[in-house]
Design a protein around this motif. Structure first.
Motif, short mmCIF file in Angstrom:
data_model
loop_
_atom_site.label_atom_id
_atom_site.label_comp_id
_atom_site.label_asym_id
_atom_site.label_seq_id
_atom_site.Cartn_x
_atom_site.Cartn_y
_atom_site.Cartn_z
N VAL A 73 77.20 -77.45 -90.32
CA VAL A 73 78.59 -77.00 -90.26
C VAL A 73 79.20 -77.43 -88.93
O VAL A 73 78.53 -77.44 -87.90
CB VAL A 73 78.66 -75.47 -90.42
N HIS A 74 80.47 -77.78 -88.93
CA HIS A 74 81.13 -78.21 -87.69
C HIS A 74 81.07 -77.09 -86.64
O HIS A 74 81.33 -75.93 -86.91
CB HIS A 74 82.59 -78.58 -87.96
N GLU A 75 80.75 -77.50 -85.41
CA GLU A 75 80.63 -76.60 -84.27
C GLU A 75 79.66 -75.45 -84.58
O GLU A 75 79.88 -74.29 -84.24
CB GLU A 75 82.01 -76.11 -83.81
N ASP A 76 78.59 -75.83 -85.22
CA ASP A 76 77.51 -74.92 -85.58
C ASP A 76 76.74 -74.52 -84.32
O ASP A 76 76.49 -75.36 -83.45
CB ASP A 76 76.59 -75.66 -86.56
N GLU A 77 76.35 -73.26 -84.20
CA GLU A 77 75.55 -72.81 -83.06
C GLU A 77 74.06 -73.02 -83.38
O GLU A 77 73.52 -72.44 -84.32
CB GLU A 77 75.81 -71.34 -82.73
N LEU A 78 73.41 -73.87 -82.58
CA LEU A 78 72.00 -74.20 -82.79
C LEU A 78 71.06 -73.27 -82.06
O LEU A 78 69.93 -73.05 -82.48
CB LEU A 78 71.73 -75.64 -82.33
N ALA A 79 71.51 -72.77 -80.92
CA ALA A 79 70.72 -71.87 -80.06
C ALA A 79 71.74 -71.13 -79.21
O ALA A 79 72.91 -71.51 -79.15
CB ALA A 79 69.75 -72.67 -79.19
N PRO A 80 71.33 -70.05 -78.55
CA PRO A 80 72.30 -69.32 -77.71
C PRO A 80 72.99 -70.24 -76.71
O PRO A 80 72.35 -70.86 -75.88
CB PRO A 80 71.41 -68.28 -77.01
N GLY A 81 74.30 -70.34 -76.83
CA GLY A 81 75.10 -71.17 -75.92
C GLY A 81 75.12 -72.64 -76.26
O GLY A 81 75.81 -73.41 -75.59
N LEU A 82 74.40 -73.07 -77.30
CA LEU A 82 74.33 -74.49 -77.65
C LEU A 82 74.88 -74.71 -79.05
O LEU A 82 74.41 -74.11 -80.02
CB LEU A 82 72.88 -75.00 -77.59
N HIS A 83 75.89 -75.60 -79.16
CA HIS A 83 76.54 -75.90 -80.43
C HIS A 83 76.40 -77.38 -80.76
O HIS A 83 75.97 -78.18 -79.94
CB HIS A 83 78.03 -75.51 -80.35
N HIS A 84 76.80 -77.72 -81.99
CA HIS A 84 76.67 -79.10 -82.46
C HIS A 84 77.85 -79.44 -83.37
O HIS A 84 78.34 -78.59 -84.11
CB HIS A 84 75.37 -79.27 -83.25
N ILE A 85 78.27 -80.71 -83.28
CA ILE A 85 79.28 -81.21 -84.21
C ILE A 85 78.93 -82.65 -84.55
O ILE A 85 78.48 -83.42 -83.69
CB ILE A 85 80.70 -81.13 -83.62
N SER A 86 79.11 -83.02 -85.81
CA SER A 86 79.00 -84.41 -86.24
C SER A 86 80.41 -84.91 -86.52
O SER A 86 81.10 -84.39 -87.40
CB SER A 86 78.14 -84.51 -87.51
N ILE A 87 80.85 -85.89 -85.75
CA ILE A 87 82.24 -86.34 -85.82
C ILE A 87 82.40 -87.38 -86.93
O ILE A 87 81.76 -88.44 -86.90
CB ILE A 87 82.69 -86.92 -84.47
N ASP A 88 83.23 -87.04 -87.89
CA ASP A 88 83.57 -87.93 -88.99
C ASP A 88 84.89 -88.63 -88.63
O ASP A 88 85.90 -87.95 -88.40
CB ASP A 88 83.72 -87.11 -90.28
N PRO A 89 84.93 -89.97 -88.56
CA PRO A 89 86.16 -90.65 -88.17
C PRO A 89 87.36 -90.30 -89.07
O PRO A 89 88.49 -90.21 -88.58
CB PRO A 89 85.80 -92.14 -88.29
N GLU A 90 87.12 -90.09 -90.37
CA GLU A 90 88.22 -89.75 -91.27
C GLU A 90 88.79 -88.37 -90.93
O GLU A 90 90.00 -88.16 -90.92
CB GLU A 90 87.75 -89.80 -92.73
N GLU A 91 87.91 -87.43 -90.67
CA GLU A 91 88.38 -86.09 -90.28
C GLU A 91 89.08 -86.14 -88.93
O GLU A 91 90.06 -85.43 -88.70
CB GLU A 91 87.21 -85.11 -90.26
N ALA A 92 88.56 -86.97 -88.02
CA ALA A 92 89.21 -87.12 -86.71
C ALA A 92 90.60 -87.72 -86.87
O ALA A 92 91.54 -87.34 -86.16
CB ALA A 92 88.35 -88.00 -85.80
N MET A 93 90.74 -88.67 -87.82
CA MET A 93 92.06 -89.26 -88.11
C MET A 93 93.02 -88.18 -88.60
O MET A 93 94.17 -88.10 -88.13
CB MET A 93 91.90 -90.34 -89.18
N GLU A 94 92.56 -87.36 -89.54
CA GLU A 94 93.43 -86.31 -90.07
C GLU A 94 93.86 -85.35 -88.97
O GLU A 94 95.04 -85.00 -88.86
CB GLU A 94 92.68 -85.55 -91.17
N GLU A 95 92.91 -84.94 -88.14
CA GLU A 95 93.23 -84.00 -87.06
C GLU A 95 94.22 -84.61 -86.09
O GLU A 95 95.16 -83.94 -85.63
CB GLU A 95 91.94 -83.61 -86.33
N TYR A 96 94.04 -85.90 -85.78
CA TYR A 96 94.94 -86.57 -84.83
C TYR A 96 96.36 -86.67 -85.40
O TYR A 96 97.34 -86.40 -84.70
CB TYR A 96 94.39 -87.97 -84.51
#
Length: 316
Positions: A73-96
């Motif tokens: 999941v986007h901005e998923d918490e992997l450990a206390p204080g540590l998160h992760h995101i996988s950037i999809d260029p299409e989603e980044a285009m939409e957000e921009y």
């Protein structure tokens, strides 16, 4: 006179103190050297220091998330204080587009347009610009994503060396090409962060082999001109243990040939070759060099990455 090893140790400790003061850490290197592992290790080390940290992977990759047991999941918490995101260029285009255009409806019209899709796909460097734009957004105090909290540190698990440099150079390239307008302004804003050594740090990952060492040295030479920052730290990954003393090696060489003897001598030769390449890297690089040990496992998981993180913290 300070011994070379002691001087190298002091240099790496100073580098460690500066490393986590950045807002963005870019982890790059030749393919197959363990960049994702080092990105995970750095993220864990930063989170343990109390920094709210996110590891960003690009092109929909989720190597770090799978290693540390994330859900994807986007901005998923992997450990206390540590998160992760996988950037999809299409989603980044939409957000921009949603952020830059006057209305969501207009953004939707463009996104649904086949002509615009062809234009976006054919524009050199646009995917890189959108990707690094999302990385920049993650590092902002006032984020454009509704309800999103800021991060103290973004760790970018960048692509292999050449493509990694292209991602970092994309905002400057677009700003220079556009000259004026929103894309040019936004490109200059992002480039101002990426080219500021106080905000952006670069960690180069290598293995103690001829080609990765050569590529790392070439990256160190090219990065200041291409982006404006230097390599802050080199992590030499996958170091084999040097198990035998000189006397033990002589005894093995004199022993009758057998499979265990041959295996021991091959292991010694590989470790010795690694040390020669590590010495070459340290001799020719300007950045401090730290090492991580080789881990024998078909797949890395959190139980294996955590000790590597602690080993890196000790080296820093």
């Amino acid at each position: 006179m300070i011994p070379a090893r002691a001087a190298a140790g002091r240099q790496s400790h100073r580098a460690g103190a500066r490393l986590f003061a950045h807002e963005l850490l870019v982890v790059t290197g030749k393919g197959g050297v363990g960049k994702s592992t080092v990105a995970a290790v750095l993220g864990l080390a930063a989170a343990r220091r109390g920094l709210r940290t996110i590891i960003a992977e690009v092109a929909r990759r989720d190597d770090v998330s799978r290693v540390l047991g994330g859900t994807g999941v986007h901005e998923d918490e992997l450990a206390p204080g540590l998160h992760h995101i996988s950037i999809d260029p299409e989603e980044a285009m939409e957000e921009y587009l949603v952020d830059q255009l006057p209305s969501r409806a207009l953004a939707d019209v463009l996104l649904a347009s086949r002509g615009f899709s062809y234009f976006a796909a054919a524009t050199p460097g646009l995917r890189e610009l959108l990707t690094v734009g999302k990385v920049w957004e993650l590092a902002q105090e006032d984020r454009r994503t509704p309800g999103a909290q800021p991060y103290d540190l973004v760790v970018l698990d960048a692509p292999a060396t050449g493509h990694g440099v292209a991602i970092l150079a994309a905002p400057r390239t677009f700003a220079d090409a556009a000259v004026m307008g929103r894309i040019a302004r936004h490109g200059r804003i992002i480039d101002a962060m990426l080219s500021d050594p106080a905000q952006t740090g670069v960690v180069a990952v290598a293995r103690a082999e001829e080609m990765p060492v050569t590529e790392t040295l070439a990256l160190e030479a090219a990065l200041p001109g291409a982006v404006g920052v230097n390599v802050d730290l080199i992590v030499c990954n996958g170091m084999l243990a040097d198990r035998f003393s000189a006397g033990e090696v002589r005894a093995l060489q004199a022993a009758p040939a057998s499979r265990p003897v041959r295996a021991a001598l091959v292991s010694h030769a590989r470790a010795r070759a690694q040390r020669a390449q590590l010495a070459r890297l340290r001799r020719r690089s300007s950045a401090p060099v730290v090492t991580l040990p080789f881990v024998s496992a078909p797949l890395l998981d959190a139980a294996l990455v955590d000790p590597l993180g602690r080993a890196l913290e000790r080296a820093l």
